[in-house]
Design an enzyme around this catalytic site. Structure first.
Site, PDB file in Angstrom:
ATOM      1  N   ASP A 131      84.187 -26.505  82.084  1.00  0.00           N
ATOM      2  CA  ASP A 131      84.626 -28.018  82.000  1.00  0.00           C
ATOM      3  C   ASP A 131      83.702 -28.632  80.553  1.00  0.00           C
ATOM      4  O   ASP A 131      82.548 -28.755  80.672  1.00  0.00           O
ATOM      5  CB  ASP A 131      83.899 -28.585  83.216  1.00  0.00           C
ATOM      6  CG  ASP A 131      84.262 -30.126  83.357  1.00  0.00           C
ATOM      7  OD1 ASP A 131      84.576 -30.746  82.436  1.00  0.00           O
ATOM      8  OD2 ASP A 131      84.269 -30.632  84.556  1.00  0.00           O
ATOM      9  N   HIS A 132      84.646 -28.948  79.820  1.00  0.00           N
ATOM     10  CA  HIS A 132      84.168 -29.448  78.421  1.00  0.00           C
ATOM     11  C   HIS A 132      83.459 -30.710  78.615  1.00  0.00           C
ATOM     12  O   HIS A 132      82.613 -31.187  77.785  1.00  0.00           O
ATOM     13  CB  HIS A 132      85.474 -29.648  77.383  1.00  0.00           C
ATOM     14  CG  HIS A 132      85.062 -29.439  76.202  1.00  0.00           C
ATOM     15  ND1 HIS A 132      83.696 -29.366  75.625  1.00  0.00           N
ATOM     16  CD2 HIS A 132      85.568 -28.899  74.922  1.00  0.00           C
ATOM     17  CE1 HIS A 132      83.552 -29.049  74.405  1.00  0.00           C
ATOM     18  NE2 HIS A 132      84.871 -28.959  73.846  1.00  0.00           N
ATOM     19  N   ARG A 133      83.558 -31.628  79.874  1.00  0.00           N
ATOM     20  CA  ARG A 133      82.823 -32.667  79.891  1.00  0.00           C
ATOM     21  C   ARG A 133      81.245 -32.441  80.114  1.00  0.00           C
ATOM     22  O   ARG A 133      80.455 -33.074  79.810  1.00  0.00           O
ATOM     23  CB  ARG A 133      83.185 -33.379  81.053  1.00  0.00           C
ATOM     24  CG  ARG A 133      84.646 -33.993  81.070  1.00  0.00           C
ATOM     25  CD  ARG A 133      85.142 -34.761  82.459  1.00  0.00           C
ATOM     26  NE  ARG A 133      85.070 -33.499  83.631  1.00  0.00           N
ATOM     27  CZ  ARG A 133      85.287 -33.864  84.844  1.00  0.00           C
ATOM     28  NH1 ARG A 133      85.726 -34.945  85.089  1.00  0.00           N
ATOM     29  NH2 ARG A 133      85.124 -32.806  85.548  1.00  0.00           N
TER      30      ARG A 133
END
Ligand code: CAO
Length: 660
Positions: free
Chosen positions: A632-634
């Site tokens: 999850d690039h967040r």
């Protein structure tokens, strides 16, 4: 003694309205105006009051019945001399607090005999509009023939800054309407005639009994322009005597460049909404208030940076309109205006654009608030782009008819705002058979779809040289079997991942509910995907970092076997921090697994194969294990993902590192 049959009175043209409550029983004594029963349409609930005092002798309807004007509902016995079995109508339904209908004071008790009812034609004038003139009528909610209660909205006016309802000052039948939508009116204009049942009440009707004037604070004086910017306070102007007025909308955001008179905030009294505009042009530096705050004259709202070196005197923005409708009638009406359903935390895209004002009357705003509808998203069909009640209703209908994609559901659906895949009749191309998806397959589809839509995925690929690991695994396989452990690469991979999670704890997190915090987990539970005939399951090895490879081998074999036999318990599938999806026994060189949200990373493992690896001098045949880490690039940045897979590769290449 005489008996009277009470009928449903004029209920504003509604038909087949449901009786939701019968408030009296046979034998009860009632006074005039006591509620007999309650009706509910899709728009309002109404008390039907008794037109006389007496004793209930018969109930002619029951709860759940649908009634219209003229339907006989109750028989009352009175002490008087009136003709037996005369039919009587209560003078009017009493609209109760509802979505839109104001609560009106009860009409004067109706006398049984029509001879005693003194009716008078009353002229209704536009009240003081706070200095405004030629204000446009944007809505006429009442029609000729309507029985109005005091405080029912007669018409709605709109200036360029605010909408305001002009209520009926007394109860009565609307017998003549002298204006139409689009007309412009000023204080004192004759707008309608009401036929009132009580002459004493109506005698007081004049423009004085209509909404009290709104005092408009002077606009900011023009200031000489200089090049030096300065910070100026914007304060709440005179609100026509109102205080503690709720802020229902923030029309501008920090950093906005506002034109003079651009809306800053919107306030709502119980009768009107009003915009507080910027008294001068400038950049919005600070907003000192938020939606829901209550403000009074003089309260600081905002700081603007202006180019003007103007006299700092213009502390108060001018309330563009205040129509605090103070009438002589009791203030019993429901709040009229409502904000667009936005909150400061709502995504910017769903807020009304600061430049694009929403045109909607107070009743429409109330309706929107009740349904949580953002009015800026509602297509307007009214004159001059005004949003009508029907627009809000149609918008809500349309939303409800959309496939549910954001709420948990048992069906895999299309994503929010994404055009659905067109339905096709496949039978035109050949024989088909449609079968329901199994429970597991459906649940998996929903989970995967939800993760796919919510998580911004990136996949990092790598390869681990497991030549030595495989030699070692094979060398101890028999020994492991004696200890009840089937030694595949999976337990080693789990062990290596547990170590990687300890080393890179940012992979052992979940995003907080608001998306602005991270929840750091101090335990390491690792899930692994199990392929079963019914669909995919994720079984969870608890505290994987504390277990030996043999223990992990036994546990994964046990969980995998029970998954195949549908014998996993709820707790066997809960609490995972990180998931491994191993297709290594099947094949493939790489794939992009979907993060098992709310986890933030998943490791895909493909089939190991012999690859030529350059050792600096020659190519060596090495057994390479493909790794695909989706994250999850967040929560995780790409550099950390590369570090994570490099670490894993190193540990799997030389498992002695697990001891370090
Ligand atoms: N490369 C080469 N061989 C591999 C391998 C890899 N990456 N992983 C496993 N193997 C070998 C094993 O060593 C074993 O061979 P040996 O018996 O000679 O040692 C053989 O493949 C079979 O292994 P297995 O499947 O019985 O056991 P496992 O521990 O590797 O896997 C499990 C267990 C439950 C993960 C697996 O059965 C499974 O269900 N995998 C599918 C997971 C899945 O569907 N993922 C997709 C999710 S997204 O749609």
């Amino acid at each position: 003694m005489s008996k009277h049959i009470i009928q449903v009175p004029d209920i504003g043209g509604s038909e087949d309205v449901e009786v939701i409550e019968i408030s009296v029983a046979v034998g009860d004594s009632v006074q005039a105006e006591d509620t007999l029963l309650v009706l509910e349409s899709d728009k309002a609930s109404m008390d039907i009051p008794s037109p006389m005092s007496g004793r209930i002798t018969r109930l002619l309807v029951q709860e759940g019945d649908k009634v219209s004007q003229g339907v006989q509902i109750i028989e009352i016995e009175t002490e008087g001399e009136a003709a037996s079995s005369a039919t009587e109508q209560p003078t009017a339904a009493k609209a109760e607090s509802t979505a839109t209908a104001p609560v009106a004071p009860a009409p004067a008790p109706a006398e049984v005999s029509s001879a005693t009812v003194s009716q008078q034609r009353q002229a209704i004038y536009v009240p003081d509009l706070g200095g405004h003139a030629q204000v446009e009528i944007i809505e006429l909610p009442a029609k000729v023939g309507d029985q109005l209660q005091a405080e029912d909205t007669l018409l709605t006016l709109e200036t360029d800054k605010a909408t305001m309802d002009i209520p009926a000052p007394v109860a009565g039948e609307l017998v003549e309407l002298l204006v139409k939508e689009g007309d412009k009116v000023s204080e004192g204009d004759l707008i309608a005639y009401l036929l009132t049942a009580d002459s004493s009440a109506s005698a007081t009707i004049s423009s004085n009994s209509a909404p009290a004037p709104a005092e408009i604070a002077p606009s900011a004086p023009a200031a000489p322009v200089t090049s030096a910017p300065r910070e100026q306070e914007v304060r709440v102007p005179d609100l026509g005597g109102h205080s503690q007025v709720e802020i229902i909308e923030l029309a501008a955001q920090i950093g906005d460049q506002l034109a003079e008179d651009a809306p800053l905030i919107t306030l709502e009294t119980d009768k009107a909404t009003m915009d507080i505009p910027a008294p001068f042009a400038g950049e919005l530096l600070e907003l000192k208030v938020k939606v829901g705050d209550k403000v009074s004259e003089g309260d600081l709202i905002a700081i603007l940076r202006t180019q003007s070196s103007a006299n700092p005197a213009p502390v108060a923005a001018s309330a563009s309109q205040s129509s605090a409708a103070q009438t002589s009638a009791p203030q019993a009406s429901a709040p009229i205006a409502a904000p667009a359903a936005t909150s400061p935390a709502a995504p910017k895209a769903s807020q009304p654009a600061s430049s694009g004002k929403v045109h909607a009357g107070p009743a429409v705003r109330l309706l929107a608030r009740e349904f949580g509808v953002d009015l800026s998203l509602v297509p307007a069909t009214g004159p001059r782009g005004r949003i009508l009640k029907e627009d809000v209703q149609n918008y809500v209908k349309a939303i409800l008819q959309q496939p549910r994609s954001t709420t948990p559901s048992t069906a895999a659906s299309s994503g929010a705002g994404i055009p659905p895949v067109p339905v096709q009749d496949f039978s035109q191309f050949g024989e088909i058979e449609e079968k329901p998806m199994g429970r597991l397959l459906k649940a998996g589809a929903v989970n995967l779809h939800r993760s796919w839509l919510n998580v911004p995925h990136v996949t990092q690929f790598d390869q681990a040289d497991i030549t030595e690991l495989e030699d070692f695994r094979k060398s101890i396989k028999a020994e492991a079997e004696k200890q009840g452990a089937k030694l595949t690469p999976l337990p080693f991979i789990i062990k290596a991942c547990a170590l990687a999670l300890e080393t890179f704890p940012q992979f052992n997190v979940s995003l907080g509910a608001e998306g602005d915090t991270l929840i750091w987990k101090k335990y390491i539970n690792i899930g692994f995907a199990v392929d079963t005939p019914d669909g995919l399951l994720v079984a969870v090895v608890k505290d994987a970092n504390k277990k030996s490879v043999y223990q992990l081998a036994r546990e994964t074999a046990d969980l995998g076997a029970r998954a195949q036999k549908k014998q996993l318990k709820g707790e066997d599938m809960k609490g995972s921090c990180f998931t491994i999806s191993s297709l290594g026994s099947i094949g493939g060189t790489a794939f992009t697994p979907i993060v098992n949200a709310p986890e933030v990373a998943i490791l895909g493992v493909s089939k190991a194969s012999i690859q030529p690896v350059w050792d600096g001098k020659v190519f060596q045949p090495r057994l390479m294990l493909p790794l695909s880490l989706s994250y999850d690039h967040r929560a995780i940045n790409g550099a950390d993902a590369a570090r994570f897979t490099s670490f894993l590769s190193q540990v799997l290449a030389d498992i002695r590192r697990m001891l370090l």
